[in-house]
Write a protein that holds these residues in place. Structure first.
Motif, mmCIF file in Angstrom:
data_model
loop_
_atom_site.group_PDB
_atom_site.id
_atom_site.type_symbol
_atom_site.label_atom_id
_atom_site.label_comp_id
_atom_site.label_asym_id
_atom_site.label_seq_id
_atom_site.Cartn_x
_atom_site.Cartn_y
_atom_site.Cartn_z
ATOM 1 N N CYS A 285 0.773 -1.185 -0.044
ATOM 2 C CA CYS A 285 -0.012 0.064 0.215
ATOM 3 C C CYS A 285 0.799 1.207 0.089
ATOM 4 N N TYR A 286 0.399 2.355 -1.019
ATOM 5 C CA TYR A 286 1.342 3.486 -1.118
ATOM 6 C C TYR A 286 0.248 4.436 -1.022
ATOM 7 N N VAL A 287 0.803 5.389 0.011
ATOM 8 C CA VAL A 287 -0.296 6.627 0.159
ATOM 9 C C VAL A 287 0.307 7.892 0.252
ATOM 10 N N GLU A 288 -0.171 8.992 -0.458
ATOM 11 C CA GLU A 288 0.238 10.050 -0.263
ATOM 12 C C GLU A 288 -0.767 10.967 0.527
ATOM 13 N N HIS A 289 -0.333 11.227 1.630
ATOM 14 C CA HIS A 289 -0.963 11.805 2.828
ATOM 15 C C HIS A 289 -0.965 13.344 3.029
ATOM 16 N N MET A 290 -1.844 14.233 2.987
ATOM 17 C CA MET A 290 -1.724 15.647 3.205
ATOM 18 C C MET A 290 -2.429 15.933 4.509
ATOM 19 N N LEU A 291 -1.285 16.768 5.327
ATOM 20 C CA LEU A 291 -1.799 17.151 6.449
ATOM 21 C C LEU A 291 -2.026 18.720 6.667
ATOM 22 N N TYR A 292 -2.700 19.219 7.380
ATOM 23 C CA TYR A 292 -2.979 20.673 7.504
ATOM 24 C C TYR A 292 -2.260 21.018 8.982
ATOM 25 N N VAL A 293 -1.203 21.867 9.259
ATOM 26 C CA VAL A 293 -0.401 21.834 10.143
ATOM 27 C C VAL A 293 -0.501 23.377 10.708
ATOM 28 N N THR A 294 -0.665 23.508 11.835
ATOM 29 C CA THR A 294 -0.639 24.682 12.397
ATOM 30 C C THR A 294 0.918 25.406 12.580
ATOM 31 N N LYS A 295 1.153 26.654 12.126
ATOM 32 C CA LYS A 295 2.571 27.248 12.146
ATOM 33 C C LYS A 295 2.789 27.648 13.512
ATOM 34 N N ARG A 296 4.157 27.458 14.108
ATOM 35 C CA ARG A 296 4.246 28.320 15.288
ATOM 36 C C ARG A 296 4.592 29.935 15.100
ATOM 37 N N ASN A 297 5.055 30.274 14.026
ATOM 38 C CA ASN A 297 5.192 31.753 13.894
ATOM 39 C C ASN A 297 4.449 31.964 12.452
ATOM 40 N N PRO A 298 3.324 32.036 12.536
ATOM 41 C CA PRO A 298 2.545 32.744 11.466
ATOM 42 C C PRO A 298 3.091 34.010 10.575
ATOM 43 N N LYS A 299 3.489 34.290 9.197
ATOM 44 C CA LYS A 299 3.942 35.191 8.600
ATOM 45 C C LYS A 299 3.110 36.395 8.866
ATOM 46 N N ALA A 300 3.498 37.511 9.137
ATOM 47 C CA ALA A 300 2.615 38.655 9.475
ATOM 48 C C ALA A 300 2.179 38.985 7.984
#
Lengths: 152, 152, 152, 152, 152, 152
Positions: free
Chosen positions: D137-152
């Motif tokens: 099984c081969y999967v490309e998994h996309m994750l939505y991840v919070t940034k520590r320091n969002p760019k202003a």
């Protein structure tokens, strides 16, 4: 994810950790009755339950106990140096209702040499509480743990 | 089928009975991992198991324990005078492999007054053996039992 | 009940059908955690869930996905000319709560020759919606389908 | 056990880890058919299976996929900064037979900004192999991840 | 996938169809014991089974019966004009062993008016056979079916 | 716990007993759909159910029937002198909703000689009622029972 498994010497008295939580559902109680074969009416007969002082179907004590073993596994992972030796004591001081959420605190409380010089016996308490902080299961768990440096 | 439930006075030291048997299947082990959340590789990873001294996937100790509670329920039935107080000791002196068949002998070993005059605490051993008569689970089970005639 | 299974040539772009519905229960979520081993607190820990923006335990995205495969099987049945090739895309644009009812619309969107002249690759979208018509799972499913008349 | 959850910035391209293993049993296949409702004869009808080229009942491809999600959870644990965005690709290049043991390698392969400045989209491959090292099984998994320091 | 559901008038005496097959696994037997609560030793105690004439654990008769209902659903689908009225007869002329594969032939054998002029009672036999063509479950199933044109 | 199993001669016409109760949960209905493969929308699709006269998902009739077999086992236990011969009649005169609690009354209604002089055929009614005393399942169960003293 670490490959550095702890040995007997690495466990410290009083060290502790808390697991994640798990909500006890009606499904879990039905499943525990099915899996164990223990269909006691306290757990699966609402009419019986209503006739008793507690008034509700409740979780099997041993359901709470085995769920705590899963919560511990999911936090602590597997350590090939550790074997289950048994339990010194199990108590169910509180009732678990459908919808309660439990989590377990694990604390090392005793270490002593085993008969074999290669191992030690570690005792940890596994205290399971509900969402109000009330203890619902208390376990003294004995583990047989490989020593890094067996005494000559 | 009887309505004559036993009270504390009716239990006699040394009285005992044997439950029916249950064969431990691969299904039971998978189900125990699923139910408890304890996916230790000793139980569900054949490749890991082959690398260990025992060489085979084995049943969780606590699977054997909870199955013994079901076997006891199916033999002894429900008694509303009896509540689960806890366990004084659990040991797993033997390994349960897929295909082994277990049964449990229950024996009353101790009776003493409870703090409340209306109840007594009864201790029974629950000794689970496999088809070769080897003990695989040993439990000291404490029950909180209503007295027929509380002392004044 | 028909023995006339479709071949690659028989599928038409834009042809579609809707499956029956299935209500997502707490049981299904507990079962998915048990079966997969994915005990993420979003699904099984009500106290954690209450601390998050969504406020409730929700179904695993992949639960919705695998349920859609069952709904499709129950409507379309088995076709020995069709093999699962894989998925081009899976998205979870909506949340599935306990008690929501899902159903899946299947639509053929692409057909092309496979490397082997005996087969074609068919792409169908599998769009799962809840009882309010909101899409909760969108899948591009690729099927490897036998041709009735392979090109010479 | 750590409270230091990773943020988007902390994931590095090419970082990877391997999960523990899990043996696929007949129980798991029956359970997957039951849970999903997908009773395709390739998985639950031995007589049908014997008439096909593969000759044996095999695991649902999606069984392998959902088991990989559980293995990943048990290794990587929960991170509240990470949400499931979806999958870019799923392929089943190999067959999983009853008795095979699978494990999954997770590797970060892409990072890019999300539409919202507070998050990034991380892609990791999840490659599940059997005990012979063959990819099933081969999967490309996309994750939505919070940034520590969002760019202003 | 059709919306043209059959009415009472559309069923013809002697019309019949065969379902797909399903292999009875050890898992199914354990699950049936768990689900029903019927832990008879004939099904779950291999040592008991070896002491009996049949020598093996066997499927519950009612397991075969309820599996036939699932096979019929998966072939015939749902028809809102049809309600389950009951069963006139159930017989288990053969034994189902672990690994046997069953399928069910459904045949309409009787039609008569119901008390209400809007409905008829249809009887169909549901004959389940194993992979050697031996009958293992025979059922006379009565269905309460809406008429398209109730008599005035 | 007794070893004195009843023979054919020991059963008396009109003798009867009542089982313990069991509450039918949403879990049980989902499990019955999963186990049997019968995913009829009356049981698992709340939106469909709301469109029908009954307005709620209900238990499969056969769920009630197989649960009664478990309740009977848990009360009457195993008797090696008794074999399941089949059922003469099954009716579902009432609906079982999620949350209803059922129990079963067993009554011997007929005894006759079998073809083999060593056995008799006993018929017992198994009447399952809900918490309001309404009959929801009525079964005529035929048992093939060993005689203590076969006629010469």
């Amino acid at each position: 994810m670490s490959n550095e498994y702890k040995f007997f010497e690495d466990f410290k008295i009083e060290e502790s950790y808390m697991t994640a939580g798990r909500t006890i559902t009606e499904t879990d109680i039905v499943m525990h009755a099915m899996h164990s074969g223990d269909f006691m009416p306290h757990h699966i007969d609402e009419e019986f339950a209503k006739s008793q002082p507690i008034k509700h179907r409740i979780a099997h004590g041993n359901l709470t106990f085995v769920f705590s073993t899963g919560l511990i596994f999911q936090t602590a992972g597997m350590n090939p140096n550790v074997m289950n030796y048994g339990y010194g004591k199990i108590r169910y001081p509180g009732i678990v209702y459908i919808g309660d959420t439990i989590k377990t605190e694990v604390k090392v409380v005793d270490k002593k040499d085993a008969k074999q010089p290669t191992h030690g016996v570690l005792t940890q308490t596994e205290t399971t509480t509900n969402q109000r902080g009330e203890t619902v299961c208390y376990v003294e768990h004995m583990l047989y743990v490989t020593k890094r440096n067996p005494k000559a």
